[in-house]
Scaffold this active site. Structure first.
Site, PDB file in Angstrom:
ATOM      1  N   THR A 130      -5.473  44.195  81.988  1.00 28.40           N
ATOM      2  CA  THR A 130      -6.399  43.286  82.189  1.00 28.40           C
ATOM      3  C   THR A 130      -5.978  41.819  82.625  1.00 28.40           C
ATOM      4  O   THR A 130      -6.288  40.979  83.310  1.00 28.40           O
ATOM      5  CB  THR A 130      -7.450  42.840  80.758  1.00 28.40           C
ATOM      6  OG1 THR A 130      -7.621  43.960  80.195  1.00 28.40           O
ATOM      7  CG2 THR A 130      -8.698  42.311  81.361  1.00 28.40           C
ATOM      8  N   ASP A 158      -1.672  55.262  77.122  1.00 27.52           N
ATOM      9  CA  ASP A 158      -1.930  53.884  76.913  1.00 27.52           C
ATOM     10  C   ASP A 158      -1.413  53.125  75.992  1.00 27.52           C
ATOM     11  O   ASP A 158      -2.137  52.289  75.325  1.00 27.52           O
ATOM     12  CB  ASP A 158      -3.596  54.157  76.711  1.00 27.52           C
ATOM     13  CG  ASP A 158      -4.343  52.697  77.507  1.00 27.52           C
ATOM     14  OD1 ASP A 158      -3.471  51.883  78.101  1.00 27.52           O
ATOM     15  OD2 ASP A 158      -5.535  52.316  77.096  1.00 27.52           O
ATOM     16  N   ARG A 172     -13.115  58.587  77.858  1.00 31.33           N
ATOM     17  CA  ARG A 172     -13.519  57.425  77.085  1.00 31.33           C
ATOM     18  C   ARG A 172     -15.134  57.712  76.750  1.00 31.33           C
ATOM     19  O   ARG A 172     -15.207  57.389  75.551  1.00 31.33           O
ATOM     20  CB  ARG A 172     -13.765  56.098  78.103  1.00 31.33           C
ATOM     21  CG  ARG A 172     -13.938  54.904  77.745  1.00 31.33           C
ATOM     22  CD  ARG A 172     -14.299  53.839  78.423  1.00 31.33           C
ATOM     23  NE  ARG A 172     -13.093  53.231  79.060  1.00 31.33           N
ATOM     24  CZ  ARG A 172     -12.007  52.667  78.260  1.00 31.33           C
ATOM     25  NH1 ARG A 172     -12.061  52.040  77.506  1.00 31.33           N
ATOM     26  NH2 ARG A 172     -11.020  52.430  79.197  1.00 31.33           N
ATOM     27  N   ARG A 177     -14.744  44.005  82.834  1.00 31.43           N
ATOM     28  CA  ARG A 177     -13.502  43.227  82.795  1.00 31.43           C
ATOM     29  C   ARG A 177     -12.968  43.361  84.325  1.00 31.43           C
ATOM     30  O   ARG A 177     -11.958  42.626  84.784  1.00 31.43           O
ATOM     31  CB  ARG A 177     -12.474  43.088  81.950  1.00 31.43           C
ATOM     32  CG  ARG A 177     -12.788  42.842  80.598  1.00 31.43           C
ATOM     33  CD  ARG A 177     -12.228  43.414  79.580  1.00 31.43           C
ATOM     34  NE  ARG A 177     -11.948  45.111  79.467  1.00 31.43           N
ATOM     35  CZ  ARG A 177     -11.260  45.875  78.840  1.00 31.43           C
ATOM     36  NH1 ARG A 177     -10.304  45.118  78.064  1.00 31.43           N
ATOM     37  NH2 ARG A 177     -11.225  47.215  78.842  1.00 31.43           N
ATOM     38  N   HIS A 196      -8.299  52.707  86.222  1.00 37.82           N
ATOM     39  CA  HIS A 196      -8.876  52.250  85.082  1.00 37.82           C
ATOM     40  C   HIS A 196     -10.282  52.701  85.110  1.00 37.82           C
ATOM     41  O   HIS A 196     -11.020  51.903  85.809  1.00 37.82           O
ATOM     42  CB  HIS A 196      -8.353  50.909  84.656  1.00 37.82           C
ATOM     43  CG  HIS A 196      -9.135  50.581  83.141  1.00 37.82           C
ATOM     44  ND1 HIS A 196      -8.504  50.473  82.128  1.00 37.82           N
ATOM     45  CD2 HIS A 196     -10.675  50.064  83.264  1.00 37.82           C
ATOM     46  CE1 HIS A 196      -9.689  49.803  81.105  1.00 37.82           C
ATOM     47  NE2 HIS A 196     -10.714  49.830  81.782  1.00 37.82           N
ATOM     48  N   HIS A 254       1.865  50.188  78.721  1.00 40.58           N
ATOM     49  CA  HIS A 254       1.875  48.744  78.848  1.00 40.58           C
ATOM     50  C   HIS A 254       3.379  48.305  78.209  1.00 40.58           C
ATOM     51  O   HIS A 254       3.359  47.614  77.152  1.00 40.58           O
ATOM     52  CB  HIS A 254       0.655  48.182  78.072  1.00 40.58           C
ATOM     53  CG  HIS A 254      -0.450  48.509  78.719  1.00 40.58           C
ATOM     54  ND1 HIS A 254      -0.955  47.939  79.978  1.00 40.58           N
ATOM     55  CD2 HIS A 254      -1.493  49.363  78.565  1.00 40.58           C
ATOM     56  CE1 HIS A 254      -2.087  48.416  80.428  1.00 40.58           C
ATOM     57  NE2 HIS A 254      -2.274  49.328  79.276  1.00 40.58           N
ATOM     58  N   GLY A 304      -3.150  43.631  75.897  1.00 44.54           N
ATOM     59  CA  GLY A 304      -3.984  43.040  74.990  1.00 44.54           C
ATOM     60  C   GLY A 304      -4.474  41.669  75.384  1.00 44.54           C
ATOM     61  O   GLY A 304      -4.478  41.177  76.338  1.00 44.54           O
ATOM     62  N   GLY A 305      -4.855  40.754  74.086  1.00 42.58           N
ATOM     63  CA  GLY A 305      -5.145  39.363  74.073  1.00 42.58           C
ATOM     64  C   GLY A 305      -6.688  39.300  74.024  1.00 42.58           C
ATOM     65  O   GLY A 305      -7.248  38.455  74.426  1.00 42.58           O
ATOM     66  N   LYS A 350      -2.471  49.783  90.610  1.00 43.69           N
ATOM     67  CA  LYS A 350      -3.486  49.851  89.485  1.00 43.69           C
ATOM     68  C   LYS A 350      -4.972  48.996  89.795  1.00 43.69           C
ATOM     69  O   LYS A 350      -4.632  48.077  90.602  1.00 43.69           O
ATOM     70  CB  LYS A 350      -2.955  49.445  88.097  1.00 43.69           C
ATOM     71  CG  LYS A 350      -3.876  48.786  87.257  1.00 43.69           C
ATOM     72  CD  LYS A 350      -3.774  49.786  86.208  1.00 43.69           C
ATOM     73  CE  LYS A 350      -4.924  49.407  85.019  1.00 43.69           C
ATOM     74  NZ  LYS A 350      -4.286  48.870  83.917  1.00 43.69           N
ATOM     75  N   HIS A 397       1.479  56.126  81.483  1.00 42.25           N
ATOM     76  CA  HIS A 397       0.350  54.810  81.388  1.00 42.25           C
ATOM     77  C   HIS A 397       0.786  53.978  80.137  1.00 42.25           C
ATOM     78  O   HIS A 397       0.284  54.469  78.989  1.00 42.25           O
ATOM     79  CB  HIS A 397      -1.025  55.236  81.312  1.00 42.25           C
ATOM     80  CG  HIS A 397      -1.945  54.004  81.508  1.00 42.25           C
ATOM     81  ND1 HIS A 397      -2.947  53.989  82.375  1.00 42.25           N
ATOM     82  CD2 HIS A 397      -2.107  53.108  80.538  1.00 42.25           C
ATOM     83  CE1 HIS A 397      -3.817  52.878  81.970  1.00 42.25           C
ATOM     84  NE2 HIS A 397      -3.224  52.136  81.120  1.00 42.25           N
ATOM     85  N   HIS A 418      -8.328  57.201  81.779  1.00 41.81           N
ATOM     86  CA  HIS A 418      -9.069  57.022  80.509  1.00 41.81           C
ATOM     87  C   HIS A 418     -10.311  58.035  80.678  1.00 41.81           C
ATOM     88  O   HIS A 418     -11.643  57.645  80.416  1.00 41.81           O
ATOM     89  CB  HIS A 418      -9.744  55.568  80.326  1.00 41.81           C
ATOM     90  CG  HIS A 418      -8.472  54.665  80.411  1.00 41.81           C
ATOM     91  ND1 HIS A 418      -7.306  54.841  79.790  1.00 41.81           N
ATOM     92  CD2 HIS A 418      -8.153  53.251  80.882  1.00 41.81           C
ATOM     93  CE1 HIS A 418      -6.285  53.746  80.040  1.00 41.81           C
ATOM     94  NE2 HIS A 418      -7.054  52.929  80.579  1.00 41.81           N
TER      95      HIS A 418
HETATM   96 ZN   LIG Z   1      -3.905  50.943  79.787  1.00 42.03          ZN
END
Ligand SMILES: [Zn+2]
Length: 382
Positions: free
Chosen positions: A99, A278, A226, A162, A194, A63, A68-69, A155, A61, A223
């Site tokens: 996302t 992640d 979390r 979100r 996720h 990116h 982000g963003g 995914k 996992h 995750h």
């Molecule tokens: Zn991720």
């Protein structure tokens, strides 16, 4: 084809196998023996002097094209370099979108997977992203699974504000595409889910298994650490036979290695757990009052750090701790030639000193790091 012989490796395949020599031809391990005395002409011989050798690490996992963003365009994180991966022993990577399915694309992700392969590591990807309808190359998850060689699964996000809040039926339909696509392509096929912090937690996934009897090996929750309540559900999922993925670089309620120790204590076999970083996820920087004051990218080197903590702080045998980042993710992703050091497997390996500091890395039969110096480079680093 390059022939390499590694002498005197204290080998963990990950099973502890004593002192061995390893013969590598091209990208493959051809022979592992107590003493390889016949040295073919032109072979490069390296004496590892009893150092610890494990399979190359798998991070399922990251990116790799950035994510982000959360705080605007300028908070989108940059992509991952091959040097970053090698510096923490990662020789196989699974890239995915987060996302953002607008400014980030599957096309860009595929191109990055290809670039990393050309730079020397092994790279794969998931199709789609957080939301629904699924984002695909070909119009369907099933077609992507069958027709796009690098796609190992799909995914999706649940229990997150979100996400697209998939219903039970929508989730079952995507699972069916991953499953049938996996059968047709021989890839296995996973739906990598996720999990957000909402109270709905993993109930939808537990229903897939308990109510619908969906084959659990295709469901890959991530995750899971979390929040504490989410982790309790993950333990239930693992006890049903699933593999749970603990993020080391993203949000978590406790140190990832402590989460593993807790799960072991609750009776979850170590084979049912994986670490993933992640890496490059967009993270919010907060002040002591919890106000967001900036952003940063999730680090990619914490799988290795948590594996070390399991061994040095908690006393877990290396042969168990290392499975979380080698043989377990390989099994989760159905990568038959990865995550183990056996004849016919890819020659991906890490060489450690006694204190578990990383000194050499080999990826697909080539030295990517030697004596702590990174040799692999991306095209723009010179
Ligand atoms: Zn991720």
């Amino acid at each position: 084809m390059k022939i390499r012989i590694l002498k005197n490796a204290r080998l963990f395949t990950p099973v502890p196998s004593g002192m061995k020599d390893i013969l590598i031809v091209g990208e493959k391990i051809v022979s592992i023996e107590k003493n390889i005395s016949w040295i073919p002409g032109g072979a490069e011989t390296t004496d590892l002097q009893g150092k610890t050798v494990t399979p190359g690490l798998i991070d399922q996992h990251i990116h790799i094209t950035g994510a982000g963003g959360k705080q605007g365009y300028h908070s989108m994180t940059p992509d991952t370099s091959v040097e970053d991966l090698i510096s923490c022993g990662t020789t196989t990577v699974l890239g995915l979108l987060g996302t953002d399915g607008v400014a980030r694309s599957l096309n860009g992700l595929y191109a990055k997977v290809r670039a990393l392969e050309l730079e020397g590591v092994s790279a794969y990807m998931l199709t789609s992203y957080f939301g629904l309808p699924p984002l695909t190359f070909t119009g369907s998850v099933l077609n992507d699974m069958v027709l796009i060689d690098k796609v190992l699964g799909c995914k999706i996000a649940i229990s997150d504000p979100r996400s697209s809040f998939p219903t039970e039926n929508e989730l079952l339909k995507i699972l069916r595409e991953v499953h049938v696509g996996g059968l047709t392509s021989g890839k296995g096929g996973i739906l990598h889910v996720h999990l957000g912090a909402m109270e709905t937690g993993m109930s939808l996934l537990l229903d897939m298994v308990k109510k619908h009897k969906f084959p659990i090996q295709h469901i890959s929750p991530t995750h899971v650490g979390r929040t504490k309540p989410l982790f309790e559900e993950a333990i239930e999922f693992a006890k049903l036979g699933g593999i749970i993925d603990i993020s080391t670089g993203g949000t978590k309620y406790d140190e990832p290695y402590k989460q593993v120790l807790y799960a072991l204590d609750q009776g979850v076999p170590v084979e049912q757990m994986t670490f993933s970083s992640d890496g490059n996820a967009g993270m919010a920087k907060k002040n002591k009052d919890g106000e967001v004051i900036g952003f940063y990218k999730a680090p990619i080197d914490l799988n290795l750090a948590n594996m070390r903590s399991l061994v040095s702080d908690a006393g877990l045998p290396l042969e168990q701790a290392i499975t979380l980042i080698t043989s377990n993710p390989a099994r989760n992703l159905s990568l038959k030639h990865k995550g183990r050091l056996e004849n016919g497997c890819d020659a991906d390996l890490c060489v450690f000193e006694d204190d578990l500091s990383l000194c050499d890395v080999m990826a697909r039969g080539a030295w990517a790091m030697k004596d702590k110096k990174i040799l692999f480079q991306n095209a723009f680093s010179t």
